[in-house]
Design an enzyme around this catalytic site. Sequence first.
Site, PDB file in Angstrom:
ATOM      1  N   GLY A 142      -2.642 -22.319  10.124  1.00 25.58           N
ATOM      2  CA  GLY A 142      -1.243 -21.930   9.996  1.00 25.58           C
ATOM      3  C   GLY A 142      -0.358 -22.997   9.387  1.00 25.58           C
ATOM      4  O   GLY A 142      -0.592 -23.482   8.282  1.00 25.58           O
ATOM      5  N   GLU A 196      -3.187 -23.830   1.712  1.00 26.03           N
ATOM      6  CA  GLU A 196      -2.916 -24.504   2.986  1.00 26.03           C
ATOM      7  C   GLU A 196      -2.866 -23.523   4.151  1.00 26.03           C
ATOM      8  O   GLU A 196      -3.302 -23.841   5.263  1.00 26.03           O
ATOM      9  CB  GLU A 196      -1.595 -25.268   2.895  1.00 26.03           C
ATOM     10  N   GLU A 204      -6.246  -9.101  18.734  1.00 29.67           N
ATOM     11  CA  GLU A 204      -6.143  -7.820  18.036  1.00 29.67           C
ATOM     12  C   GLU A 204      -6.794  -6.717  18.865  1.00 29.67           C
ATOM     13  O   GLU A 204      -7.545  -6.983  19.809  1.00 29.67           O
ATOM     14  CB  GLU A 204      -6.866  -7.919  16.684  1.00 29.67           C
ATOM     15  N   ARG A 229       0.823  -1.217   0.000  1.00 27.63           N
ATOM     16  CA  ARG A 229       0.000   0.000   0.000  1.00 27.63           C
ATOM     17  C   ARG A 229       0.853   1.262   0.000  1.00 27.63           C
ATOM     18  O   ARG A 229       0.515   2.244  -0.646  1.00 27.63           O
ATOM     19  CB  ARG A 229      -0.922   0.004   1.229  1.00 27.63           C
ATOM     20  N   ASP A 257     -13.884 -15.763  12.414  1.00 30.29           N
ATOM     21  CA  ASP A 257     -12.663 -16.381  11.893  1.00 30.29           C
ATOM     22  C   ASP A 257     -12.808 -17.903  11.845  1.00 30.29           C
ATOM     23  O   ASP A 257     -12.502 -18.542  10.825  1.00 30.29           O
ATOM     24  CB  ASP A 257     -11.479 -15.992  12.780  1.00 30.29           C
ATOM     25  N   LYS A 305     -13.019 -20.748   8.522  1.00 23.04           N
ATOM     26  CA  LYS A 305     -12.182 -21.947   8.447  1.00 23.04           C
ATOM     27  C   LYS A 305     -13.038 -23.213   8.427  1.00 23.04           C
ATOM     28  O   LYS A 305     -12.714 -24.183   7.727  1.00 23.04           O
ATOM     29  CB  LYS A 305     -11.213 -21.968   9.622  1.00 23.04           C
ATOM     30  N   GLY A 313       0.423 -16.766  13.297  1.00 24.36           N
ATOM     31  CA  GLY A 313       1.740 -16.160  13.418  1.00 24.36           C
ATOM     32  C   GLY A 313       2.420 -16.065  12.067  1.00 24.36           C
ATOM     33  O   GLY A 313       2.135 -16.849  11.155  1.00 24.36           O
TER      34      GLY A 313
END
Length: 441
Positions: A136, A131, A192, A46, A203, A207, A309
């Site tokens: 993660g 993946e 967050e 950005r 979230d 998933k 992470g």
Amino acid sequence: MTSPVRLALLGCGTVGSDVVRLLHEQSADLAARIGAPLEIAGIAVRRLGRDRGDLPVDPALFTTDPLGLIKRDDVDIVVEVVGGIEPARGWLVEALRAGKSVVTANKALLAEDGATLHDAAAEGGADLYYEASVAGAIPLLRPLRESLHGDRINRVTGIVNGTTNFILSAMDATGAGFAEALEEATELGYAEADPTADVEGFDAAAKAAILASLAFHTRVTAADVYREGITEVTAADVASAKAMGCTIKLLCIAARGADAAGRETVSVRVHPAMIPLTHPLASVGDAFNAVFVEAEAAGQLMFYGRGAGGAPTASAVLGDVVAVARNRLAGVHAASESAYADLPVRPMGEALTRYHISLDVTDRPGVLEAVAGVFARHEVSIATVRQGPAGGGPAGRGEDAELVIVTHVAPDAALAATVQELRGLPIVRSVTSVLRVEGGA
């Protein structure tokens, strides 16, 4: 070695920066595994002037024109770690239709409109790998997509959000309430500044949709997933779970089964639930993720590790890049989406589960009989009842008592209707807690 395989990297935040570092640190090994070196053709960001520390990359590679980067003739693979629906969807569709394979970590886009991406990949003869979108670094989607392709998966149960698992683990370990545990998670960097997507289950629902799509060969979107977060889980709920030999986890549950008419369907849901301490998922603490898969031939399988992470996610991204690059050099691409089953998604009301219900009731004769009558009217069988003074105080003081009821398995609609009727009974002062119970007999 042949000519380099060139990557367009969209995004250079936490994950994108770690992708760049791993590409630099492992360049020789990656080239040996692929049969050609990997090179970064450009990085779309950005802001060009942002300080990126000691990132091992030529500043001239940065651009603020992602679409222009994607369209370049020297780009072979597009790696997207920006997130969000738009403009990411437009970028990836452009790449796939042009025959450029895509590696993405964008769970929100895949869960909302994965069909468009898969169709574009089929149209362009390109690979679409993702993946890193779930759990993660844990190798999970490729086993569902490839290793278990010859088997029939019946159920997938997972802890797929590290923030909520940290919060619930902290509540279990210390007796803290939700607000205190969330504050700790924020201070430690697990949550967050705006934790809504995590604590309200958005979230995990995204998933869950991806997992169900792969496991059951059916297009499932986030809108198909029943969702509840953990904001209503209290310290009292955690204590009650402990008294039952359970712990509370935010679970994503995708299951195959027959509906009332005997048609094969799938149900997909995300909500907090009590699970017995003997269940493999019960010991998954801190911010770790784990997914428990039940297949007919393979039996029970467990996938466990760090689910978020920069470095773990970048590891999963690079694993996909290696696979895609090898396919490109071999002149092949992976099989497109497997959605042949096209099973209908069962509404939450038809999902089979158990309830743990805590009631504050008037302490007088006949109360238990009246409460049991409500369960009988809705054809819900009671497994256990525990009775004591309200608030956990000494017996014989006050006019209220507490009833803690655990049901046998029943349709969720019947269980919810039971709770609704209980709220209207004059003898019920309040329904203090309702939690589902999973993983037990």
